[in-house]
Design an enzyme around this catalytic site. Structure first.
Site, PDB file in Angstrom:
ATOM      1  N   ASP A 111      -3.984   1.461 -22.255  1.00 27.23           N
ATOM      2  CA  ASP A 111      -4.972   2.451 -21.805  1.00 27.23           C
ATOM      3  C   ASP A 111      -6.333   1.793 -21.652  1.00 27.23           C
ATOM      4  OD1 ASP A 111      -2.998   4.313 -22.246  1.00 27.23           O
ATOM      5  OD2 ASP A 111      -3.826   4.950 -24.185  1.00 27.23           O
TER       6      ASP A 111
HETATM    7  N1  URA Z   1      -0.241   3.760 -27.080  1.00 20.86           N
HETATM    8  C1  URA Z   1      -1.324   4.353 -26.541  1.00 20.86           C
HETATM    9  O1  URA Z   1      -1.617   5.501 -26.826  1.00 20.86           O
HETATM   10  N2  URA Z   1      -2.085   3.617 -25.713  1.00 20.86           N
HETATM   11  C2  URA Z   1      -1.828   2.339 -25.396  1.00 20.86           C
HETATM   12  O2  URA Z   1      -2.575   1.720 -24.634  1.00 20.86           O
HETATM   13  C3  URA Z   1      -0.680   1.749 -25.966  1.00 20.86           C
HETATM   14  C4  URA Z   1       0.098   2.483 -26.815  1.00 20.86           C
END
Ligand code: URA
Length: 233
Positions: free
Chosen positions: A102
């Site tokens: 993310d």
């Molecule tokens: N879980 C999440 O919520 N975000 C990420 O980037 C990776 C795993």
């Protein structure tokens, strides 16, 4: 492969631009001899403005992804491609992230131009575990480990339960989570399902490969052969 195509595939410019570089005498061998379009000495001997060429495909790099960068090349904001040499965005085959993070997640991100390797690493069969360090808004309540390990947790707007995940409690509001899969916003949604909120999230390892201590946020480097092996351990 012709020199023009080689340079264009590495992102040093379009074929026309690569041709111009060669005609301008910018491409030499290691003895300083100016190369022509029909020359093709061993890869390691080719210099461009005196510098060795970037590594050829297949290329695998690790990036310590900072906060605020998306993994999508067509995002209007800052992207992980802004952290690499601009010519990397022009490489053919192109570099893609192996499992996205993310925008607000930091840490270990692998990228490759090798589609087979990418699929091998993300395929559940390879069982490359991903470990995340989590900072939470509220104290852990004690039931989260069991919930995550249950194999029955179904996230909002999904129907298939999550595979069991492991929670290691590090402190009142800090934990490590080990995942076997990578669903959209998975860890944030897991803690939301447990009534908590993730403040910061960092991926610290993929398989047996840990984010190196000497790779500052925003920096990248090629993986060594041993590091690539470690991903599958
Ligand atoms: N879980 C999440 O919520 N975000 C990420 O980037 C990776 C795993």
């Amino acid at each position: 492969m012709k020199l023009v195509k080689l340079l264009a595939n590495l992102g040093y410019g379009s074929r026309k631009e690569a041709q111009r570089l060669i005609r301008a005498g910018a491409v030499t061998d290691d003895t300083g001899r100016v190369l022509g379009e029909n020359d093709l000495p061993p890869y390691a001997d080719i210099l461009i403005r005196g510098e060795p060429l970037d590594a050829p495909a297949p290329l695998v790099i690790m990036l310590n992804k900072p906060d605020g960068y998306t993994c999508s090349s067509d995002d209007p904001g800052s992207t992980i491609y802004d952290l690499l040499p601009p010519r990397f965005a022009l490489r053919n085959p192109g570099l893609n992230p192996i499992g996205r993070l993310d925008k607000d997640t930091t840490g270990l991100l692998l990228m490759t131009d090798d589609g087979k390797l990418l699929h091998k690493i993300i395929h559940p069969k390879s069982n490359c575990l991903k470990v995340y360090q989590v900072q939470l808004d509220r104290p852990l309540e004690g039931h989260e480990g069991e919930l995550f390990a249950s194999g029955t947790l179904v996230l909002n707007s999904e129907t298939r339960p999550l595979l069991p995940a492991k929670l290691d409690v590090l402190g009142e509001k800090t934990a490590r989570v080990t995942l076997h899969e990578g669903r959209y916003h998975q860890i944030r949604r897991m803690f939301a399902a447990a009534g908590n909120h993730v403040l910061t999230l960092q991926r610290i390892s993929i398989g047996g490969l840990r984010l190196p201590d000497d790779l500052p946020a925003g920096d990248w480097r090629e993986l060594t052969a041993d590091e690539l092996k470690a991903v599958f351990e």
